[in-house]
Design a protein around this motif. Structure first.
Motif, PDB file in Angstrom:
ATOM      1  N   PRO A   1      52.720  66.239  61.448  1.00 32.24           N
ATOM      2  CA  PRO A   1      52.487  65.045  62.274  1.00 32.24           C
ATOM      3  C   PRO A   1      52.599  63.739  61.501  1.00 32.24           C
ATOM      4  CG  PRO A   1      50.920  66.769  62.843  1.00 32.24           C
ATOM      5  CD  PRO A   1      51.678  67.256  61.643  1.00 32.24           C
TER       6      PRO A   1
ATOM      7  N   MET B   1      56.202  62.223  61.434  1.00 30.83           N
ATOM      8  CA  MET B   1      56.906  62.030  62.699  1.00 30.83           C
ATOM      9  C   MET B   1      56.677  60.631  63.250  1.00 30.83           C
ATOM     10  SD  MET B   1      56.246  65.653  64.643  1.00 30.83           S
ATOM     11  CE  MET B   1      56.697  67.210  63.876  1.00 30.83           C
TER      12      MET B   1
ATOM     13  N   THR C   1      56.628  59.325  66.571  1.00 32.40           N
ATOM     14  CA  THR C   1      56.592  59.826  67.949  1.00 32.40           C
ATOM     15  C   THR C   1      56.916  58.766  68.994  1.00 32.40           C
ATOM     16  OG1 THR C   1      54.216  59.395  68.022  1.00 32.40           O
ATOM     17  CG2 THR C   1      54.907  61.599  67.353  1.00 32.40           C
ATOM     18  N   THR C   2      56.916  57.491  68.615  1.00 33.06           N
ATOM     19  CA  THR C   2      57.195  56.433  69.596  1.00 33.06           C
ATOM     20  C   THR C   2      58.683  56.200  69.800  1.00 33.06           C
ATOM     21  OG1 THR C   2      57.067  54.741  67.860  1.00 33.06           O
ATOM     22  CG2 THR C   2      55.043  55.242  69.096  1.00 33.06           C
TER      23      THR C   2
ATOM     24  N   PRO D   1      60.371  63.600  67.430  1.00 34.06           N
ATOM     25  CA  PRO D   1      60.207  64.666  68.432  1.00 34.06           C
ATOM     26  C   PRO D   1      60.305  64.193  69.872  1.00 34.06           C
ATOM     27  CG  PRO D   1      58.089  64.044  67.505  1.00 34.06           C
ATOM     28  CD  PRO D   1      59.119  63.330  66.699  1.00 34.06           C
ATOM     29  N   ASN D   2      60.238  62.887  70.130  1.00 39.08           N
ATOM     30  CA  ASN D   2      60.234  62.402  71.506  1.00 39.08           C
ATOM     31  C   ASN D   2      61.490  61.613  71.866  1.00 39.08           C
ATOM     32  OD1 ASN D   2      57.667  63.494  72.049  1.00 39.08           O
ATOM     33  ND2 ASN D   2      56.670  61.711  71.128  1.00 39.08           N
TER      34      ASN D   2
ATOM     35  N   ASN E   1      63.034  68.339  69.264  1.00 37.52           N
ATOM     36  CA  ASN E   1      63.439  67.271  70.179  1.00 37.52           C
ATOM     37  C   ASN E   1      64.773  67.572  70.841  1.00 37.52           C
ATOM     38  OD1 ASN E   1      64.815  66.827  67.734  1.00 37.52           O
ATOM     39  ND2 ASN E   1      65.175  64.687  68.250  1.00 37.52           N
TER      40      ASN E   1
ATOM     41  N   ARG F   1      63.557  67.296  74.724  1.00 36.63           N
ATOM     42  CA  ARG F   1      63.417  65.914  75.133  1.00 36.63           C
ATOM     43  C   ARG F   1      64.719  65.211  75.505  1.00 36.63           C
ATOM     44  NH1 ARG F   1      58.883  67.288  75.477  1.00 36.63           N
ATOM     45  NH2 ARG F   1      57.024  66.465  74.453  1.00 36.63           N
TER      46      ARG F   1
END
Length: 539
Positions: free
Chosen positions: A332, A335, A337-338, A365-366, A398, A402
């Motif tokens: 985490p 990453m 994430t935003t 990831p997003n 991702n 995603r």
């Protein structure tokens, strides 16, 4: 060119030509001119003319707005109409563009003194304020006294936007520290200068500066950081080809967009230390012949949404205190994430670069929109196939969960490109549409039909989702056009990387297709949308 064999006038013309080529890229990075000398006003009369001067009946505030939208020469001419017009002209925020002060264009070397004199007169004749001053022609290496006088006048009379470009030879003309006294600036672009020592800032600041552009400017490490720190409302920072400063360290509570575009010189380190509002970080290199990798480190950037162009092999990505490397298991803390929009520039034929790609993707990831530009690879180091991606890339989270849209630009139909596409199409679960932009056939060994057929006929197997693949035939230059700051800083455009815009699904469904031909496969149908668009529907 040997000066012993060429007369001085011819040699000067040759240098002027080289200078124009040198500056052509810079000019594309500058903001658009706020006024035009070619605009035409069309009057439409509702009733026959009765001789009444209705324009003069308008309120002063509206007349000032009209005058501020005129070129400097035309604005000055209004002062001779009547006493009232002179009063309005004196109070209107003017626009001064040096290229509008000549009666012909392009200028010659002999025009330089006349332009300098015209600029001096325009700045002295009006009490201010100046809405915009755009000076891109003067050879300031020969006119340092005039430059200092201009900056003093602009500081005293209040200038909101300033674009100041030096004509090279000599290139490293120092900007006076008077630049730091322009406290009314909202936008500042400077090009081909030696930046004043930031120690001269002392306690001054730029309280209204929202956009800063430095193009081919020689700066020392820390100078840009100091200006950013003293600009509390700065939202846009654009840097093109820094000539000395190799490190950028960003601490800002206002920055929303940072763009660093280098050419021959390379920014060695870009560190986002603390940027609470940063939404867009765009780093691209048109030419990197030094072999130096740019270190891109992301610290605190909680609103970062758009990131690119990351280049495996040319960029080292560091998130927090972790350097992203192949084989390192993502955690985490590694990453971002935003980030929803990601752009990669990849040489698919180079094994060490491709091994970095899964590691990079795993940090986002997003991501919902993935944009890939395939770099030309003259000497591939390996023939990568689908097995490489399945064995070494593995299930990239991702990619599987995603990504809704994907663009693949500069596709040439090479085997190593097709291997990636096979893996991507087999693995993605959320994909709605993909655009494959074919490289201009004029610069490839394959025809348009051959490149399309290489995708249509590839053995993909079972699909994870239903999606459409649209082809676009590029007619642009090899390697695509240069990135421009205007694209990245246009916040109304949610995705400036999508230069070939995705066609909405409802348009694809409802359009009446003109069938080019139907591939004899129950899973693929090929349609022609227009002269340049072709769509494949995968079921």
């Amino acid at each position: 060119m040997a000066s012993t064999n060429v007369d001085p006038a011819t040699e000067a013309d040759y240098l002027d030509l080289k200078m124009e080529q040198y500056l052509s890229v810079l000019y594309t990075s500058l903001p658009d001119q706020p006024v035009s000398t070619t605009a035409r006003l069309t009057a439409r009369r509702a009733t026959p003319s009765d001789g009444v001067d209705r324009i003069s009946e308008l309120p002063d505030a509206l007349l000032r707005d009209i005058i501020s939208r005129l070129p400097a020469k035309d604005a000055a001419r209004t002062a001779v109409l009547a006493t009232r017009w002179r009063r309005v002209w004196l109070s209107a925020p003017l626009v001064v563009v040096d290229t509008h002060l000549l009666d012909h264009w392009p200028p010659t070397r002999a025009d330089a003194p006349a332009v300098t004199a015209a600029v001096s007169h325009a700045l002295a004749a009006h009490p201010g304020p100046f809405r915009c001053v755009r000076l891109v022609y003067s050879r300031m290496g020969e006119r340092q006294a005039a430059l200092k006088r201009w900056l003093r006048l602009l500081a005293a009379k209040g200038v909101q936007e300033l674009v100041l470009v030096n004509r090279p030879w000599p290139r490293e003309v120092p900007l006076p520290s008077t630049l730091f006294t322009l406290s009314t600036l909202t936008r500042l672009y400077i090009g081909v200068w030696k930046f004043p020592d930031a120690a001269g800032l002392r306690g001054v600041s730029f309280p209204h500066l929202r956009e800063l552009g430095l193009c081919l400017v020689e700066v020392e490490n820390g100078d840009i950081d100091a200006v950013v720190a003293r600009s509390p409302v700065l939202e846009i920072l654009n840097i093109q080809g820094s000539l000395r400063g190799k490190c950028l360290r960003l601490v800002s509570q206002s920055l929303r967009c940072v763009q660093v575009c280098t050419s021959v010189t390379v920014m060695e380190s870009i560190e986002v230390v603390n940027a609470a509002r940063l939404e867009r970080l765009i780093v691209c290199e048109d030419m990197n012949l030094s072999g130096v990798c740019t270190r891109v480190k992301i610290g605190n950037a909680p609103k970062l949404k758009l990131f690119g162009y990351l280049e495996p092999g040319k960029h080292t990505l560091e998130i927090g205190d972790t350097v992203i490397m192949p084989g390192v298991e993502a955690s985490p803390s590694m990453m971002l994430t935003t980030v929803k929009i990601l752009s990669l520039h990849v040489c698919f034929g180079v094994h060490k670069d491709i091994k970095m790609m899964p590691a990079f993707l795993g940090c986002f990831p997003n991501v919902e929109s993935l944009h890939i530009t395939s770099a030309k690879c003259d000497q591939p180091t390996d023939k990568l196939n689908l097995k490489f991606w399945e064995d070494e890339a593995g299930p990239i989270v991702n990619v599987l969960l995603r990504i809704r849209v994907m663009t693949f630009r500069e596709f040439r139909g090479e085997q190593y490109e097709l291997s990636f596409l096979r893996y991507f199409f087999k693995s993605t679960y959320a994909l709605n549409q993909a655009v494959i932009s074919l490289a201009n056939p004029s610069f490839t060994s394959r025809s348009e039909d051959e490149m399309i057929s290489s995708v249509v006929n590839m053995r993909i197997g079972n699909f994870a989702s239903e999606f459409e693949v649209l082809f676009y035939v590029s007619t642009g230059p090899e390697g695509l056009s240069r990135w421009t700051f205007k694209r990245g800083a246009k916040f109304s455009d949610d995705d400036p990387f999508a230069t070939v815009k995705i066609i909405p699904r409802y348009m694809v469904r409802n359009i009446v297709f003109q069938y080019l031909h139907v591939v004899h496969c129950s899973r693929i149908v090929l349609h022609m949308l227009s002269e340049h668009w072709i769509v494949i529907r995968f079921y």
